[in-house]
Design a protein around this motif. Structure first.
Motif, PDB file in Angstrom:
ATOM      1  N   ALA A   1       4.546  -4.567  10.295  1.00 52.75           N
ATOM      2  CA  ALA A   1       5.746  -3.802  10.641  1.00 52.75           C
ATOM      3  C   ALA A   1       5.903  -2.582   9.733  1.00 52.75           C
ATOM      4  O   ALA A   1       6.243  -1.480  10.185  1.00 52.75           O
ATOM      5  CB  ALA A   1       6.984  -4.702  10.545  1.00 52.75           C
ATOM      6  N   ARG A   2       5.628  -2.745   8.444  1.00 52.85           N
ATOM      7  CA  ARG A   2       5.767  -1.635   7.501  1.00 52.85           C
ATOM      8  C   ARG A   2       4.759  -0.522   7.811  1.00 52.85           C
ATOM      9  O   ARG A   2       5.105   0.667   7.855  1.00 52.85           O
ATOM     10  CB  ARG A   2       5.584  -2.136   6.072  1.00 52.85           C
ATOM     11  CG  ARG A   2       5.781  -1.057   5.008  1.00 52.85           C
ATOM     12  CD  ARG A   2       5.647  -1.649   3.610  1.00 52.85           C
ATOM     13  NE  ARG A   2       6.565  -2.766   3.416  1.00 52.85           N
ATOM     14  CZ  ARG A   2       7.856  -2.626   3.139  1.00 52.85           C
ATOM     15  NH1 ARG A   2       8.385  -1.410   3.032  1.00 52.85           N
ATOM     16  NH2 ARG A   2       8.623  -3.696   2.979  1.00 52.85           N
ATOM     17  N   GLU A   3       3.495  -0.903   8.022  1.00 59.03           N
ATOM     18  CA  GLU A   3       2.482   0.128   8.263  1.00 59.03           C
ATOM     19  C   GLU A   3       2.641   0.752   9.653  1.00 59.03           C
ATOM     20  O   GLU A   3       2.314   1.925   9.851  1.00 59.03           O
ATOM     21  CB  GLU A   3       1.078  -0.453   8.098  1.00 59.03           C
ATOM     22  CG  GLU A   3       0.820  -1.170   6.783  1.00 59.03           C
ATOM     23  CD  GLU A   3       1.226  -0.397   5.540  1.00 59.03           C
ATOM     24  OE1 GLU A   3       1.518   0.823   5.630  1.00 59.03           O
ATOM     25  OE2 GLU A   3       1.274  -1.012   4.454  1.00 59.03           O
ATOM     26  N   LEU A   4       3.151  -0.017  10.607  1.00 63.57           N
ATOM     27  CA  LEU A   4       3.434   0.545  11.927  1.00 63.57           C
ATOM     28  C   LEU A   4       4.408   1.712  11.798  1.00 63.57           C
ATOM     29  O   LEU A   4       4.223   2.763  12.440  1.00 63.57           O
ATOM     30  CB  LEU A   4       4.021  -0.540  12.834  1.00 63.57           C
ATOM     31  CG  LEU A   4       4.491  -0.096  14.229  1.00 63.57           C
ATOM     32  CD1 LEU A   4       3.308   0.377  15.065  1.00 63.57           C
ATOM     33  CD2 LEU A   4       5.239  -1.229  14.934  1.00 63.57           C
ATOM     34  N   LEU A   5       5.422   1.555  10.969  1.00 65.81           N
ATOM     35  CA  LEU A   5       6.419   2.611  10.793  1.00 65.81           C
ATOM     36  C   LEU A   5       5.941   3.697   9.832  1.00 65.81           C
ATOM     37  O   LEU A   5       6.073   4.892  10.104  1.00 65.81           O
ATOM     38  CB  LEU A   5       7.731   2.004  10.281  1.00 65.81           C
ATOM     39  CG  LEU A   5       8.428   1.012  11.209  1.00 65.81           C
ATOM     40  CD1 LEU A   5       9.612   0.367  10.509  1.00 65.81           C
ATOM     41  CD2 LEU A   5       8.877   1.695  12.491  1.00 65.81           C
ATOM     42  N   GLU A   6       5.361   3.285   8.703  1.00 65.07           N
ATOM     43  CA  GLU A   6       5.030   4.242   7.642  1.00 65.07           C
ATOM     44  C   GLU A   6       3.791   5.072   7.944  1.00 65.07           C
ATOM     45  O   GLU A   6       3.786   6.292   7.730  1.00 65.07           O
ATOM     46  CB  GLU A   6       4.824   3.495   6.326  1.00 65.07           C
ATOM     47  CG  GLU A   6       4.417   4.391   5.159  1.00 65.07           C
ATOM     48  CD  GLU A   6       4.217   3.615   3.880  1.00 65.07           C
ATOM     49  OE1 GLU A   6       3.444   4.076   3.028  1.00 65.07           O
ATOM     50  OE2 GLU A   6       4.835   2.531   3.728  1.00 65.07           O
ATOM     51  N   LEU A   7       2.734   4.432   8.438  1.00 64.71           N
ATOM     52  CA  LEU A   7       1.447   5.115   8.586  1.00 64.71           C
ATOM     53  C   LEU A   7       1.046   5.380  10.022  1.00 64.71           C
ATOM     54  O   LEU A   7       0.326   6.337  10.290  1.00 64.71           O
ATOM     55  CB  LEU A   7       0.348   4.279   7.915  1.00 64.71           C
ATOM     56  CG  LEU A   7       0.480   4.062   6.407  1.00 64.71           C
ATOM     57  CD1 LEU A   7      -0.640   3.169   5.911  1.00 64.71           C
ATOM     58  CD2 LEU A   7       0.470   5.395   5.670  1.00 64.71           C
ATOM     59  N   PHE A   8       1.467   4.543  10.938  1.00 63.11           N
ATOM     60  CA  PHE A   8       0.967   4.651  12.303  1.00 63.11           C
ATOM     61  C   PHE A   8       1.826   5.530  13.207  1.00 63.11           C
ATOM     62  O   PHE A   8       1.313   6.096  14.175  1.00 63.11           O
ATOM     63  CB  PHE A   8       0.847   3.261  12.942  1.00 63.11           C
ATOM     64  CG  PHE A   8      -0.132   2.331  12.277  1.00 63.11           C
ATOM     65  CD1 PHE A   8      -1.029   2.797  11.313  1.00 63.11           C
ATOM     66  CD2 PHE A   8      -0.171   0.991  12.614  1.00 63.11           C
ATOM     67  CE1 PHE A   8      -1.927   1.936  10.696  1.00 63.11           C
ATOM     68  CE2 PHE A   8      -1.076   0.124  12.013  1.00 63.11           C
ATOM     69  CZ  PHE A   8      -1.950   0.600  11.037  1.00 63.11           C
ATOM     70  N   THR A   9       3.141   5.635  12.903  1.00 61.92           N
ATOM     71  CA  THR A   9       3.998   6.306  13.888  1.00 61.92           C
ATOM     72  C   THR A   9       5.035   7.274  13.337  1.00 61.92           C
ATOM     73  O   THR A   9       5.275   8.320  13.937  1.00 61.92           O
ATOM     74  CB  THR A   9       4.763   5.269  14.729  1.00 61.92           C
ATOM     75  OG1 THR A   9       5.584   4.467  13.875  1.00 61.92           O
ATOM     76  CG2 THR A   9       3.815   4.385  15.523  1.00 61.92           C
ATOM     77  N   MET A  10       5.692   6.992  12.213  1.00 65.03           N
ATOM     78  CA  MET A  10       6.879   7.763  11.845  1.00 65.03           C
ATOM     79  C   MET A  10       6.810   8.444  10.490  1.00 65.03           C
ATOM     80  O   MET A  10       7.344   9.538  10.318  1.00 65.03           O
ATOM     81  CB  MET A  10       8.113   6.851  11.880  1.00 65.03           C
ATOM     82  CG  MET A  10       8.446   6.348  13.272  1.00 65.03           C
ATOM     83  SD  MET A  10       9.806   5.140  13.282  1.00 65.03           S
ATOM     84  CE  MET A  10      11.132   6.124  12.610  1.00 65.03           C
TER      85      MET A  10
ATOM     86  N   THR B   1       0.826  -1.188   0.000  1.00 62.89           N
ATOM     87  CA  THR B   1       0.000   0.000   0.000  1.00 62.89           C
ATOM     88  C   THR B   1       0.857   1.233   0.000  1.00 62.89           C
ATOM     89  O   THR B   1       2.006   1.233   0.416  1.00 62.89           O
ATOM     90  CB  THR B   1      -0.906   0.020   1.236  1.00 62.89           C
ATOM     91  OG1 THR B   1      -0.078  -0.042   2.391  1.00 62.89           O
ATOM     92  CG2 THR B   1      -1.853  -1.152   1.238  1.00 62.89           C
ATOM     93  N   GLN B   2       0.280   2.318  -0.431  1.00 60.76           N
ATOM     94  CA  GLN B   2       0.962   3.591  -0.395  1.00 60.76           C
ATOM     95  C   GLN B   2       0.630   4.312   0.889  1.00 60.76           C
ATOM     96  O   GLN B   2      -0.439   4.162   1.446  1.00 60.76           O
ATOM     97  CB  GLN B   2       0.541   4.461  -1.591  1.00 60.76           C
ATOM     98  CG  GLN B   2       0.973   3.875  -2.935  1.00 60.76           C
ATOM     99  CD  GLN B   2       0.591   4.762  -4.092  1.00 60.76           C
ATOM    100  OE1 GLN B   2      -0.234   5.653  -3.925  1.00 60.76           O
ATOM    101  NE2 GLN B   2       1.187   4.551  -5.232  1.00 60.76           N
ATOM    102  N   GLY B   3       1.564   5.115   1.344  1.00 62.86           N
ATOM    103  CA  GLY B   3       1.344   5.865   2.572  1.00 62.86           C
ATOM    104  C   GLY B   3       0.387   7.008   2.370  1.00 62.86           C
ATOM    105  O   GLY B   3       0.023   7.375   1.260  1.00 62.86           O
ATOM    106  N   LYS B   4      -0.016   7.605   3.499  1.00 61.15           N
ATOM    107  CA  LYS B   4      -0.871   8.778   3.430  1.00 61.15           C
ATOM    108  C   LYS B   4      -0.095   9.917   2.801  1.00 61.15           C
ATOM    109  O   LYS B   4       1.074  10.134   3.079  1.00 61.15           O
ATOM    110  CB  LYS B   4      -1.339   9.169   4.833  1.00 61.15           C
ATOM    111  CG  LYS B   4      -2.181   8.098   5.500  1.00 61.15           C
ATOM    112  CD  LYS B   4      -2.555   8.493   6.910  1.00 61.15           C
ATOM    113  CE  LYS B   4      -3.324   7.378   7.580  1.00 61.15           C
ATOM    114  NZ  LYS B   4      -3.667   7.665   8.967  1.00 61.15           N
ATOM    115  N   LYS B   5      -0.773  10.689   1.966  1.00 59.75           N
ATOM    116  CA  LYS B   5      -0.122  11.806   1.318  1.00 59.75           C
ATOM    117  C   LYS B   5       0.156  12.901   2.334  1.00 59.75           C
ATOM    118  O   LYS B   5      -0.694  13.245   3.138  1.00 59.75           O
ATOM    119  CB  LYS B   5      -1.004  12.362   0.193  1.00 59.75           C
ATOM    120  CG  LYS B   5      -1.223  11.373  -0.946  1.00 59.75           C
ATOM    121  CD  LYS B   5      -2.086  11.985  -2.018  1.00 59.75           C
ATOM    122  CE  LYS B   5      -2.319  11.003  -3.163  1.00 59.75           C
ATOM    123  NZ  LYS B   5      -3.187  11.570  -4.204  1.00 59.75           N
ATOM    124  N   ALA B   6       1.346  13.456   2.241  1.00 57.62           N
ATOM    125  CA  ALA B   6       1.678  14.565   3.129  1.00 57.62           C
ATOM    126  C   ALA B   6       0.907  15.798   2.699  1.00 57.62           C
ATOM    127  O   ALA B   6       0.615  16.011   1.522  1.00 57.62           O
ATOM    128  CB  ALA B   6       3.181  14.832   3.064  1.00 57.62           C
TER     129      ALA B   6
END
Length: 619
Positions: A365-374, A3-8
Motif C-alpha cells: 500500500a505504501r509503495e503503491l502510493l509513494e512510488l507507483f502512482t502519486m 524504503t525511500q522514495g525515488k528522488k525528485a
C-alpha cells in the motif's frame, strides 16, 4: 518495507551537470588507453580531463582481478600494457585506411544552451544541437525510444522520417520474446552458463539460490505467461515472432508430462536459472523487431519494481512478470495497476500475500502510493493504513494450484469494514482503491514526470508536465497516447534535450551490440551488468535504479571501456567504421574525440573510439 522514495528531479536545467559529468568521464577513455589499445601520447584534452577530475588511479590499479574481466579474458587494470592483452582484442598496428574525420563545424565555442556556463573541460566546448535537422531527430528518437539502432533499423527510420517512425514504434504490435524454456525432466545438475540453454537445468546457481531462499518467504509464485514450451533442439537465440496478446493467456489445466527429451510445461512450481533468464531478455533486447517494446518493458521494470532475490527462483514469477509488463506497456494505467497488484512476483516482493484483514501489511500500500502512482506528500499515513486494509486478502497459489499465474483473492482473509481513503469513506477493494488513486490530482503529473525524465529531460518544467498530464487524465490514462504526445512534443526535440540524458549500463551495452551488428553478446552484457551496476531483475531497492548521474564515475567508465574491449574482441570482422561518427554520434563531436578517431588505425580501433567517447555515453 522501510524504503525511500525515488528522488525528485532537481529544479532548473541540468545540462551543465550532464556535460561536466560526461566530459569528465572522458578520463575513463584516457584510462582505457592504458589497456594498450591506443597511443597514450595523442590527446592532451583527455589528459587534461583526468587532471581536472583529480582522478587517482592508485586504488583501482591495485585491485585484484575482477571475476567478470577474468571470465572474458580482459585483464585487471593493474600495470597495463599491450603485452598483457589478448591479441584478438588488440588492433594490430598498420597504416591508417579510414577516411579522416573532420567535423569542426559541428563543434563551437558558443554561448551554451540554457544560458549555463560551459564546463571547463575537454577544450571548453559545448555542442551545437543538430535537432533542427530531420536526420538528427530520427537518431535522437532511436536513442531515446529504443536502444540505439542497427544499420538496417537506422536506414529504415531515416527513410521513413521522424513522424512516421514514431507512429511505427507506437502502433506496431509488440513482438514477444521466445518462450523461456522450462527445464526438461529429469533435470541434470546445474552448471554455470553465460547464455540460456534450451534443454539444460533451470535451477538457480548455488549462490543465487541461497540468496533467494534466505530472503524469499511464503509459497511459490508466478505471473501470466504463455504455455508453449520451447523445443529442446532449438537454441534460445532462435525466435518465433508473434504479436503480443492483448490479455495475459491462461495456462491449461492438464498437468504436463515431462520426459528427458521434451521440456516440461512451466507451472508456478518450476524453478528457473536467473542467469539464463537475464541472458534471455538481454538477447531479445538486441534482436527484437519491436525494440520500443523492450525499452518500455525496462521502464516499467524499474517503476513497478521487483527483484529475484526477494521473489525467489523456485517459480517463474519474475519471468512471468516480465511478460506482463511488456503486454501492459502501452495500456491504460487502471488496467496496469489491476495487473500489478495481484502479480505473483509483486505479492511476494512487497508482502501483500502476507496481508490479512486482521493483520494488514502496509508495504505494498505504501509503495503503491509513494512510488507507483502519486509521490510523497500527496497522501497521509492514515491513507496507507486504509489502503493496506482495503487490499488485504490476496494470497499465493497453493501447490495444488500449480497452473495459477496470478494471486488468488480469498474473502476469508479480506477486511470487510469501512475505511477512509484519500478523503472518501466506504468499503474498498483493489479496483475501488485504484479508482480513487486515479481520481486524485497528483497521479497524472507523477506518472508523466516519471516518463518524461526517462525519455526527454532530467528536469522537465512544471508547465510541460502539466500540459501532458491534463491530456493523459482526460484520455483516461491512455499510456499509448501519452507516449505519442511525449515524442511529438516540441520539448522532445528542443536544443536543450540533445545529449541531456546519460545512458544506463544496459542502454550503453545493448546500443553498442546493435551498432556492431553483434548478436552474441548477451552473456557479456549480463556479466558486465553487475560491474556497471544494472542487473536485470535485480534493482537495488523498491525505488528502482538511480538517476543518470549515478551511472558515471572514473571506475565505471574504465569498466565500460573493458566491456567495449570484450565486445569488439568477440567479433571476427568489424563492420566499416568510416561513417560511425555520422550514424551514431550525429557528427557532433568534441575536438578531442575527433583526434581520437583520426588516430584509429582500423575499423576496430575507430569503433573503440566511438563507444568509449564521452559523446556515446549520452543520449
Amino acid at each position: 518495507m522501510g524504503t525511500q522514495g525515488k528522488k525528485a528531479a532537481p529544479a532548473g536545467p541540468t545540462r551543465r551537470k550532464v556535460l561536466v559529468t560526461a566530459l569528465a568521464a572522458g578520463a575513463g577513455v584516457a584510462g582505457a588507453r592504458i589497456l594498450g589499445l591506443r597511443n597514450l601520447d595523442a590527446s592532451e584534452s583527455l589528459s587534461a580531463a583526468m587532471d581536472a577530475m583529480d582522478v587517482s588511479m592508485a586504488t583501482g590499479l591495485s585491485d585484484p582481478v575482477d571475476e567478470y574481466d577474468a571470465m572474458f579474458g580482459v585483464p585487471d587494470d593493474s600495470f597495463f600494457g599491450a603485452q598483457d592483452l589478448d591479441p584478438a582484442n588488440v588492433p594490430q598496428p598498420r597504416p591508417a585506411t579510414l577516411p579522416a574525420v573532420n567535423v569542426r563545424p559541428a563543434v563551437a565555442l558558443q554561448p551554451p544552451i540554457s544560458g549555463i556556463a560551459a564546463p571547463k573541460l575537454a577544450g571548453d566546448v559545448d555542442w551545437i544541437s543538430p535537432l533542427s535537422k530531420e536526420s538528427a531527430k530520427v537518431t535522437h528518437l532511436l536513442r531515446r525510444a529504443t536502444f540505439g539502432a542497427t544499420d538496417a533499423e537506422l536506414d529504415r527510420a531515416q527513410s521513413e522520417g521522424f513522424a512516421r517512425t514514431i507512429e511505427r514504434l507506437i502502433e506496431s504490435p509488440f513482438v514477444e520474446p521466445p518462450v523461456f524454456p522450462a527445464p526438461a525432466a529429469p533435470r541434470p545438475s546445474a552448471s554455470p552458463s553465460m547464455a540460456p540453454r534450451a534443454s539444460g537445468s533451470a535451477r538457480p546457481s548455488a549462490s543465487a539460490s541461497a540468496m533467494a531462499n534466505a530472503s524469499a518467504s511464503a509459497k511459490p509464485s508466478n505471473a501470466g505467461a504463455t504455455t508453449a514450451p520451447s523445443p529442446t533442439s532449438a537454441p534460445i537465440t532462435t525466435f518465433t515472432v508473434r504479436p503480443s496478446a492483448t490479455a495475459a493467456p491462461s495456462m491449461g489445466t492438464a498437468a504436463p508430462t515431462a520426459s528427458a527429451s521434451a521440456p516440461a510445461v512451466m507451472t508456478n512450481t518450476t524453478s528457473i536459472n536467473i542467469g539464463n533468464l537475464q541472458s534471455w531478455w538481454l538477447d531479445w533486447m538486441t534482436k527484437s523487431p519491436t525494440p520500443f517494446a523492450e525499452r518500455m518493458t525496462l521502464f516499467w521494470h524499474g517503476h513497478f519494481t521487483s527483484d529475484y532475490r526477494k521473489v525467489g527462483t523456485n517459480s517463474p514469477a519474475i519471468y512471468w512478470q516480465n511478460l506482463t509488463w511488456r503486454r501492459m506497456a502501452l495500456g491504460d494505467l487502471k488496467g496496469m495497476l489491476l495487473k500489478v497488484t495481484p502479480d505473483l512476483a509483486m505479492l511476494r516482493y512487497l508482502d501483500l500475500a502476507a496481508s490479512t484483514g486482521r493483520a494488514p501489511n502496509e508495504n505494498y500500500a505504501r509503495e503503491l502510493l509513494e512510488l507507483f502512482t502519486m509521490g510523497v506528500g500527496n497522501y497521509t499515513e492514515d491513507d496507507v493504513k486504509a489502503a493496506a486494509k482495503a487490499l488485504a486478502g490476496w494470497r499465493l497459489p497453493a501447490r495444488t494450484e500449480a497452473t495459477s499465474q496470478t494471486g488468488i483473492f480469498d474473502t476469508r482473509r479480506a477486511y470487510s469494514g469501512a475505511v477512509t481513503f484519500l478523503g472518501k469513506t466506504g468499503t474498498f477493494n483493489a479496483e475501488s482503491v485504484v479508482d480513487t488513486i486515479l481520481a486524485h490530482d497528483a497521479t497524472a503529473p507523477y506518472i508523466v514526470r516519471q516518463l518524461v525524465t526517462s525519455f526527454v529531460t532530467p528536469s522537465p518544467s512544471d508547465a510541460y508536465v502539466a500540459r501532458l498530464a491534463d491530456r493523459f487524465r482526460r484520455s483516461r490514462y491512455d499510456t499509448k497516447l501519452l507516449m505519442r504526445d511525449i515524442f511529438m512534443s516540441p520539448e522532445f526535440v528542443a536544443p536543450e534535450t540533445f545529449r541531456s540524458l546519460i545512458k544506463s549500463p544496459t542502454d550503453f551495452m545493448v546500443s553498442t551490440a546493435k551498432a556492431l551488428g553483434a548478436t552474441n553478446l548477451s552473456g557479456t552484457i549480463r556479466q558486465y551488468g553487475s560491474t556497471l551496476g544494472q542487473n536485470m531483475f535485480d534493482p537495488p531497492s523498491v525505488a528502482g535504479w538511480g538517476d543518470g548521474a549515478t551511472w558515471i564515475s572514473s571506475n565505471t567508465m574504465l569498466q565500460r571501456a573493458n566491456f567495449v574491449t570484450a565486445a569488439i574482441g568477440s567479433i571476427r570482422t568489424a563492420p566499416s567504421a568510416a561513417r560511425a561518427h555520422e550514424r551514431h554520434l550525429d557528427s557532433v563531436l568534441a575536438q578531442g574525440t575527433v583526434n581520437e578517431f583520426n588516430l584509429a588505425r582500423d575499423d576496430k580501433s575507430r569503433w573503440f573510439a566511438v563507444f568509449a567517447s564521452p559523446e556515446f555515453q549520452l543520449k
